[in-house]
Design a protein around this motif. Structure first.
Motif, PDB file in Angstrom:
ATOM      1  N   ALA A   1       8.042  -3.433   8.490  1.00  0.00           N
ATOM      2  CA  ALA A   1       6.823  -3.332   8.932  1.00  0.00           C
ATOM      3  C   ALA A   1       5.806  -4.365   9.121  1.00  0.00           C
ATOM      4  O   ALA A   1       5.495  -4.716  10.275  1.00  0.00           O
ATOM      5  N   ILE A   2       5.819  -4.971   8.012  1.00  0.00           N
ATOM      6  CA  ILE A   2       5.043  -6.290   8.032  1.00  0.00           C
ATOM      7  C   ILE A   2       5.544  -7.479   8.566  1.00  0.00           C
ATOM      8  O   ILE A   2       4.652  -8.061   9.445  1.00  0.00           O
TER       9      ILE A   2
ATOM     10  N   THR B   1       8.141  -0.824   4.427  1.00  0.00           N
ATOM     11  CA  THR B   1       6.836  -1.573   4.320  1.00  0.00           C
ATOM     12  C   THR B   1       7.047  -3.221   4.717  1.00  0.00           C
ATOM     13  O   THR B   1       6.449  -3.658   5.483  1.00  0.00           O
TER      14      THR B   1
ATOM     15  N   PRO C   1       6.285  -3.441  -2.649  1.00  0.00           N
ATOM     16  CA  PRO C   1       6.751  -2.894  -1.457  1.00  0.00           C
ATOM     17  C   PRO C   1       8.033  -2.314  -1.181  1.00  0.00           C
ATOM     18  O   PRO C   1       8.857  -3.061  -1.276  1.00  0.00           O
ATOM     19  N   ASP C   2       8.274  -0.977  -0.604  1.00  0.00           N
ATOM     20  CA  ASP C   2       9.543  -0.755  -0.142  1.00  0.00           C
ATOM     21  C   ASP C   2      10.083  -1.331   0.897  1.00  0.00           C
ATOM     22  O   ASP C   2       9.233  -2.157   1.729  1.00  0.00           O
TER      23      ASP C   2
ATOM     24  N   LEU D   1      -2.403  -5.403   2.186  1.00  0.00           N
ATOM     25  CA  LEU D   1      -0.878  -4.725   1.870  1.00  0.00           C
ATOM     26  C   LEU D   1      -0.951  -3.631   2.331  1.00  0.00           C
ATOM     27  O   LEU D   1       0.085  -2.866   2.844  1.00  0.00           O
ATOM     28  N   ARG D   2      -1.904  -2.445   2.051  1.00  0.00           N
ATOM     29  CA  ARG D   2      -2.094  -1.081   2.176  1.00  0.00           C
ATOM     30  C   ARG D   2      -1.820  -0.675   3.691  1.00  0.00           C
ATOM     31  O   ARG D   2      -1.561   0.200   4.310  1.00  0.00           O
ATOM     32  N   ARG D   3      -2.501  -1.716   4.408  1.00  0.00           N
ATOM     33  CA  ARG D   3      -2.720  -1.341   5.965  1.00  0.00           C
ATOM     34  C   ARG D   3      -1.632  -2.276   6.511  1.00  0.00           C
ATOM     35  O   ARG D   3      -1.479  -1.954   7.914  1.00  0.00           O
ATOM     36  N   ARG D   4      -0.843  -2.960   6.000  1.00  0.00           N
ATOM     37  CA  ARG D   4       0.398  -3.794   6.562  1.00  0.00           C
ATOM     38  C   ARG D   4      -0.064  -4.748   7.875  1.00  0.00           C
ATOM     39  O   ARG D   4       0.660  -4.774   8.515  1.00  0.00           O
TER      40      ARG D   4
ATOM     41  N   TRP E   1       2.212 -13.856   2.675  1.00  0.00           N
ATOM     42  CA  TRP E   1       2.705 -12.354   2.426  1.00  0.00           C
ATOM     43  C   TRP E   1       3.292 -12.224   1.095  1.00  0.00           C
ATOM     44  O   TRP E   1       3.164 -11.666   0.225  1.00  0.00           O
TER      45      TRP E   1
END
Length: 308
Positions: free
Chosen positions: A155-156, A152, A148-149, A96-99, A133
């Protein structure tokens, strides 16, 4: 002794599979099938292997620990050892943090492959990316992550990395190893069938469909309660659907990527991996997603058919 690394993925009924193995430990042992699951692998056995070692002496000590335990399994008559731990591939929090889907999996598997002297097989169970996800995010929220906003999530949904990239990284990290891919939609509710294809055994203890359902993500009410305690709220969603962070165009993009991945696998995966299909394609399967939509509650348990 054959060594099979079952590396997940997370949110694809891995905990249910491990519970099935534990419940049938005696019968599997009589068949020469042994297993190491998270209650063993995360107790120090694999420290300094999958994760980047913190000290220079860690890798050598880790190799020694694994070698001693492998020899112990051989002496106990284990013919096939299944090492099942989804954290070998990484963690949902890091994804998640690296998408991205399992960044760094290649380096992790290269270290694991060396530690096990080149495993016989590496098995990865994959899942439709929009559902994967959504399940990861819902599972992480009660464990401290914020929702996540929108940027994000967008982007995912547009990320270039997919299961194909994960599989390619694994194949490069484990040359000469059989890379086996299974689909959650086919095996999630039948851990016995998954064990059959992992071990190439025709007979294993039977599990009734839906009898092993562990580690479900929270439902919509659970997510609302967790967020309310933080002074936050869950965005509105149609009451007839499972919670998902993706809007329709985003979910459609992710489903198309997954369909492309499956097409690539069925076409031979450039010789890197083999997709193992459902060994009992005619069997009736639970379609819990449809049932959940009818009753207006999310469900993240046993397998559901891939939406087309």
């Amino acid at each position: 002794m054959d060594v099979i690394l079952h590396i997940g993925a997370h949110r694809t009924a891995t905990t249910s599979f491990q519970s099935y193995l534990r419940a049938n430990r005696a019968e599997l042992g009589a068949q020469g099938i042994g297993f190491w699951a998270p209650w063993r692998t995360r107790g120090g056995l694999l420290n300094g292997i999958a994760d980047q070692p913190c000290a220079a002496h860690e890798p050598q000590r880790a190799l020694g620990r694994v070698a001693i335990n492998l020899e112990g399994a051989r002496r106990n008559g284990v013919a096939v050892l299944v090492v099942t731990d989804e954290n070998m591939a990484g963690t949902p929090r890091r994804c998640l943090r690296r998408r991205a889907v399992y960044p760094g999996v290649g380096e992790r598997l290269a270290r694991l492959s060396a530690a096990f002297g080149g495993p016989t097989r590496v098995t990865l169970q994959i899942r439709a990316l929009d559902a994967w996800w959504a399940s990861c995010i819902a599972w992480l929220v009660p464990r401290g992550e914020d929702l996540p906003d929108p940027a994000t999530i967008e982007a995912i949904s547009r990320a270039a990395r997919s299961w194909r990239d994960v599989i390619t990284d694994i194949a490069c990290a484990c040359p000469g190893t059989d890379i086996q891919i299974t689909a959650y939609e086919a095996f999630g509710d039948r851990p016995d069938l998954l064990l059959r294809v992992l071990t190439d055994r025709r007979t294993v203890p039977v599990a009734r469909p839906g009898s092993f359902v562990e580690n479900r993500r929270p439902d919509m009410a659970g997510l609302r309660a967790v967020l309310a305690d933080r002074g936050a709220a869950l965005p509105d969603a149609p009451h007839t659907t499972r919670w998902s962070p993706f809007n329709t165009p985003q979910a459609t993009r992710l489903r198309e990527i997954y369909a492309d991945d499956l097409y690539w696998l069925r076409a031979g995966a450039d010789g890197l991996a083999t997709l193992t299909e459902d060994p009992e394609p005619a069997r009736p399967r639970l379609n819990l997603a449809a049932a959940a939509m009818k009753r207006g509650t999310p469900d993240d348990g046993p397998a559901r058919k891939l939406a087309r």
